[in-house]
Design an enzyme around this catalytic site. Structure first.
Site, PDB file in Angstrom:
ATOM      1  N   SER A 220      39.327  40.775  17.610  1.00  6.96           N
ATOM      2  CA  SER A 220      40.496  40.924  18.479  1.00  6.96           C
ATOM      3  C   SER A 220      40.113  40.465  19.879  1.00  6.96           C
ATOM      4  CB  SER A 220      40.983  42.372  18.483  1.00  6.96           C
ATOM      5  OG  SER A 220      40.039  43.227  19.079  1.00  6.96           O
ATOM      6  N   LEU A 221      41.036  39.727  20.513  1.00  6.03           N
ATOM      7  CA  LEU A 221      40.708  39.032  21.761  1.00  6.03           C
ATOM      8  C   LEU A 221      41.694  39.348  22.867  1.00  6.03           C
ATOM      9  CD1 LEU A 221      40.003  35.570  20.033  1.00  6.03           C
ATOM     10  CD2 LEU A 221      38.286  37.261  20.745  1.00  6.03           C
ATOM     11  N   GLY A 222      42.227  40.575  22.888  1.00  2.00           N
ATOM     12  CA  GLY A 222      43.175  40.955  23.934  1.00  2.00           C
ATOM     13  C   GLY A 222      44.369  40.010  23.949  1.00  2.00           C
ATOM     14  N   ALA A 223      44.742  39.533  25.151  1.00  2.00           N
ATOM     15  CA  ALA A 223      45.899  38.646  25.272  1.00  2.00           C
ATOM     16  C   ALA A 223      45.689  37.317  24.548  1.00  2.00           C
ATOM     17  CB  ALA A 223      46.202  38.404  26.745  1.00  2.00           C
ATOM     18  N   ASP A 224      44.441  36.978  24.205  1.00  2.00           N
ATOM     19  CA  ASP A 224      44.169  35.747  23.445  1.00  2.00           C
ATOM     20  C   ASP A 224      44.396  35.922  21.954  1.00  2.00           C
ATOM     21  OD1 ASP A 224      43.351  33.754  25.420  1.00  2.00           O
ATOM     22  OD2 ASP A 224      41.722  35.148  25.852  1.00  2.00           O
ATOM     23  N   GLY A 225      44.867  37.087  21.525  1.00  2.00           N
ATOM     24  CA  GLY A 225      45.227  37.260  20.120  1.00  2.00           C
ATOM     25  C   GLY A 225      44.075  37.702  19.249  1.00  2.00           C
ATOM     26  N   GLY A 251      43.980  47.617  19.546  1.00  2.00           N
ATOM     27  CA  GLY A 251      43.075  47.157  18.489  1.00  2.00           C
ATOM     28  C   GLY A 251      43.233  47.984  17.223  1.00  2.00           C
ATOM     29  N   ASP A 252      43.517  49.263  17.391  1.00  2.00           N
ATOM     30  CA  ASP A 252      43.706  50.138  16.226  1.00  2.00           C
ATOM     31  C   ASP A 252      45.001  49.769  15.501  1.00  2.00           C
ATOM     32  OD1 ASP A 252      41.515  51.344  17.441  1.00  2.00           O
ATOM     33  OD2 ASP A 252      42.791  52.759  18.525  1.00  2.00           O
TER      34      ASP A 252
HETATM   35  N1  LIG Z   1      47.625  41.777  27.170  1.00  2.00           N
HETATM   36  C1  LIG Z   1      47.957  41.571  25.879  1.00  2.00           C
HETATM   37  N2  LIG Z   1      48.989  40.748  25.552  1.00  2.00           N
HETATM   38  C2  LIG Z   1      49.335  40.532  24.267  1.00  2.00           C
HETATM   39  N3  LIG Z   1      48.695  41.094  23.220  1.00  2.00           N
HETATM   40  C3  LIG Z   1      47.656  41.893  23.479  1.00  2.00           C
HETATM   41  C4  LIG Z   1      47.230  42.177  24.820  1.00  2.00           C
HETATM   42  N4  LIG Z   1      46.175  43.018  24.756  1.00  2.00           N
HETATM   43  C5  LIG Z   1      45.962  43.246  23.448  1.00  2.00           C
HETATM   44  N5  LIG Z   1      46.845  42.565  22.674  1.00  2.00           N
HETATM   45  C6  LIG Z   1      46.964  42.588  21.219  1.00  2.00           C
HETATM   46  O1  LIG Z   1      46.271  43.722  20.714  1.00  2.00           O
HETATM   47  C7  LIG Z   1      45.155  43.299  19.922  1.00  2.00           C
HETATM   48  C8  LIG Z   1      43.959  44.198  20.178  1.00  2.00           C
HETATM   49  O2  LIG Z   1      43.580  44.107  21.540  1.00  2.00           O
HETATM   50  P1  LIG Z   1      42.056  44.208  22.022  1.00  2.00           P
HETATM   51  O3  LIG Z   1      41.318  42.995  21.629  1.00  2.00           O
HETATM   52  O4  LIG Z   1      42.121  44.539  23.479  1.00  2.00           O
HETATM   53  O5  LIG Z   1      41.553  45.416  21.125  1.00  2.00           O
HETATM   54  P2  LIG Z   1      40.525  46.599  21.413  1.00  2.00           P
HETATM   55  O6  LIG Z   1      39.630  46.269  22.569  1.00  2.00           O
HETATM   56  O7  LIG Z   1      39.912  46.935  20.111  1.00  2.00           O
HETATM   57  O8  LIG Z   1      41.550  47.750  21.833  1.00  2.00           O
HETATM   58  P3  LIG Z   1      41.393  49.344  21.732  1.00  2.00           P
HETATM   59  O9  LIG Z   1      39.936  49.651  21.659  1.00  2.00           O
HETATM   60  O10 LIG Z   1      42.036  49.907  22.976  1.00  2.00           O
HETATM   61  O11 LIG Z   1      42.159  49.733  20.508  1.00  2.00           O
HETATM   62  C9  LIG Z   1      44.911  41.838  20.267  1.00  2.00           C
HETATM   63  O12 LIG Z   1      44.334  41.159  19.164  1.00  2.00           O
HETATM   64  C10 LIG Z   1      46.318  41.358  20.583  1.00  2.00           C
HETATM   65  O13 LIG Z   1      46.999  41.058  19.391  1.00  2.00           O
HETATM   66  O1  LIG Z   2      34.980  56.136  22.873  1.00  2.00           O
HETATM   67  P1  LIG Z   2      35.481  55.307  21.697  1.00  2.00           P
HETATM   68  O2  LIG Z   2      35.355  56.050  20.399  1.00  2.00           O
HETATM   69  O3  LIG Z   2      34.916  53.926  21.650  1.00  2.00           O
HETATM   70  O4  LIG Z   2      37.044  55.063  21.946  1.00  2.00           O
HETATM   71  C1  LIG Z   2      37.912  56.172  21.980  1.00  2.00           C
HETATM   72  C2  LIG Z   2      39.269  55.674  22.423  1.00  2.00           C
HETATM   73  O5  LIG Z   2      39.227  55.075  23.718  1.00  2.00           O
HETATM   74  O6  LIG Z   2      39.733  54.694  21.507  1.00  2.00           O
HETATM   75  C3  LIG Z   2      41.119  54.855  21.259  1.00  2.00           C
HETATM   76  C4  LIG Z   2      41.826  53.581  21.551  1.00  2.00           C
HETATM   77  O7  LIG Z   2      41.363  52.548  20.743  1.00  2.00           O
HETATM   78  C5  LIG Z   2      41.572  56.018  22.102  1.00  2.00           C
HETATM   79  O8  LIG Z   2      42.520  56.795  21.404  1.00  2.00           O
HETATM   80  C6  LIG Z   2      40.316  56.794  22.398  1.00  2.00           C
HETATM   81  O9  LIG Z   2      40.388  57.532  23.602  1.00  2.00           O
END
Ligand SMILES: Nc1ncnc2c1ncn2[C@@H]1O[C@H](COP(=O)(O)OP(=O)(O)OP(=O)(O)O)[C@@H](O)[C@H]1O
Ligand SMILES: O=P(O)(O)OC[C@@]1(O)O[C@H](CO)[C@@H](O)[C@@H]1O
Length: 312
Positions: A220-225, A251-252
Site C-alpha cells: 500500500s502506497l498511500g495516495a499513490d494507491g 491500510g486495514d
Molecule cells: N491520501 C490518500 N488518497 C487516496 N487514497 C489513499 C490516501 N491515503 C491512503 N489511501 C488509500 O488507502 C490505502 C492504504 O493507505 P496506506 O498505504 O497509508 O496504508 P497504511 O500505512 O497501512 O495505513 P494504516 O496503518 O493507517 O492502516 C492506499 O493503498 C490507498 O488506496
Molecule cells: O501500533 P500499531 O499496531 O502498528 O498500529 C496501531 C494502529 O495505529 O493501527 C490502526 C490503524 O491501522 C489503529 O487502529 C491503531 O491505533
C-alpha cells in the site's frame, strides 16, 4: 470466516483540531472513540460489509473492558483473551487538510503464558477459518522467535496466512511462507533496506519478499494507491480521494476489501482500493460500509510503467 489476530489492540481516540500548535492548549472541534488495532479494523470492515470474521484480542484493564464493549456494540465476533496488563489507548490528532498525527502507546507486556494462551486460541479457531490475518505491532514481551513459531505452525497446519506488520514481524511472516503480506511504503523500504522512489522499485521490492517466501505482496502506497505482485504477475491501482479526512485504518480497509473479494486479481485489488479510499474519506478509524464505497474512481492496470515516480 476470516480470523484476525491483533496482539496489541487499542482504544483509538481521534481529536479533530484546527491546527496543531506545540505547547498550546488546543480545543478539539470534534472527537471519536473507535475500537482499534489493525486486525480489529480488518474485522470491523469485513463485518460492516457482510463478511464473517472473528477477532482474537488480548485485553486487560479498564481500556480492555472498553475495547470489548465497543466491539460488542459494533457486533464484532470476539475471542478475548484476558491479560494482566492494561490495553493501550492510541491518540490521533486530525487537522482539516487531512494531516494526521498519531501517538501510539507501546502497549501492555504479554507474558510467555499469555502469549501461549493467545496462540492456542488462534490455532484452535484457525481450523474453521478461510484466512488467518495477523496485523499490527508486536506488544512488549513475546520474542520474535515465538511469533515466527506461531506463523510457521499456522502455515504448517494448512492455513492461508496474511501478515500486516513491520520490521522483524513482517519478515517472520515472509519467512514462514505467508500467503499474503501487506507492507506500506515505509515497511517495504525497511524490509528490503532501500527506499522506493518509483513503481519499478516497489515491484522489485515485492519480488524480493516473494523470493524470500511470501506468496503474494500487496504494497500500500498511500495516495499513490497499491501494487499487487503475485504468481499471476503485477497489478497497480489508484483511487483518488477529493477530501481526505483521516488515513488511520486505510491500510486495514484496503486489506479487508482485498480479502473479501477473493485476494486475487484486478477485481480484488479494485475492491481493496475502493475500501481504502472510503476509509480515508471517513473520520477517525471508522470503517466503510457498502454505502460509502465508490468503485467508479478506481483505476487498476497490469504491468504499470516502472519509471512512474511515487509522490506520497
Ligand atoms: N491520501 C490518500 N488518497 C487516496 N487514497 C489513499 C490516501 N491515503 C491512503 N489511501 C488509500 O488507502 C490505502 C492504504 O493507505 P496506506 O498505504 O497509508 O496504508 P497504511 O500505512 O497501512 O495505513 P494504516 O496503518 O493507517 O492502516 C492506499 O493503498 C490507498 O488506496
Ligand atoms: O501500533 P500499531 O499496531 O502498528 O498500529 C496501531 C494502529 O495505529 O493501527 C490502526 C490503524 O491501522 C489503529 O487502529 C491503531 O491505533
Amino acid at each position: 470466516m476470516i480470523l484476525t489476530v491483533t496482539l496489541n489492540p487499542s482504544v483509538d481516540r481521534a481529536l479533530e483540531v484546527d491546527a496543531l500548535v506545540r505547547g498550546e492548549v488546543l480545543r478539539a472541534a470534534d472527537s471519536h472513540i473507535d475500537p482499534g488495532g489493525k486486525g480489529v479494523n480488518v474485522s470491523r470492515a469485513l463485518l460492516a460489509n457482510g463478511v464473517r470474521s472473528t477477532a482474537v484480542v488480548p485485553t486487560g484493564g479498564a481500556e480492555g473492558e472498553q475495547l470489548v464493549d465497543l466491539l460488542n456494540a459494533e457486533g464484532v465476533d470476539l475471542l478475548s483473551v484476558p491479560i494482566a496488563g492494561r490495553t493501550r489507548s492510541n491518540i490521533t490528532l486530525a487537522e482539516p487538510d487531512g494531516t494526521v498525527t498519531k501517538i501510539n502507546e507501546a502497549g501492555p507486556v504479554l507474558s510467555d503464558t499469555e502469549f501461549a494462551q493467545v496462540s492456542k486460541a488462534v490455532l484452535d479457531a484457525a481450523e474453521h477459518a478461510d484466512w488467518v490475518v495477523i496485523c499490527g505491532s508486536l506488544p512488549p514481551g513475546p520474542s520474535i522467535d515465538a511469533f515466527a513459531d506461531l506463523c510457521s505452525r499456522l502455515v504448517g497446519a494448512g492455513n492461508r496466512l496474511a501478515v500486516d506488520s513491520s520490521g522483524p514481524a513482517l519478515l517472520a511472516g515472509v519467512a514462514a511462507g505467508a500467503a499474503l503480506v501487506k507492507p506500506n511504503r515505509e515497511e517495504l523500504a525497511e524490509a528490503v533496506g532501500a527506499e522506493p522512489a518509483t513503481l519499478g522499485d516497489v515491484v522489485e521490492a515485492c519480488r524480493r519478499l516473494r523470493a524470500a517466501g511470501a506468496g503474494a505482496v500487496l504494497a500500500s502506497l498511500g495516495a499513490d494507491g497499491a501494487v499487487l505482485v503475485d504468481a499471476d504477475g503485477v497489478l497497480a491501482g489508484v483511487s483518488p480521494v477529493s477530501v481526505p479526512r483521516s488515513t488511520v485504518g486505510a491500510g486495514d480497509a484496503l486489506l479487508a476489501g482485498f480479502l473479501a473479494a477473493g485476494a486475487r486479481g484486478a477485481a480484488a485489488l479494485t475492491e481493496g482500493l475502493a475500501w481504502g479510499a472510503a476509509a480515508v474519506s471517513l473520520p477517525g478509524s471508522r470503517m466503510p460500509t457498502p454505502a460509502d464505497l465508490d468503485r467508479t474512481h478506481v483505476r487498476v492496470t497490469p504491468d504499470p510503467d516502472p519509471s512512474r515516480l511515487l509522490h506520497s
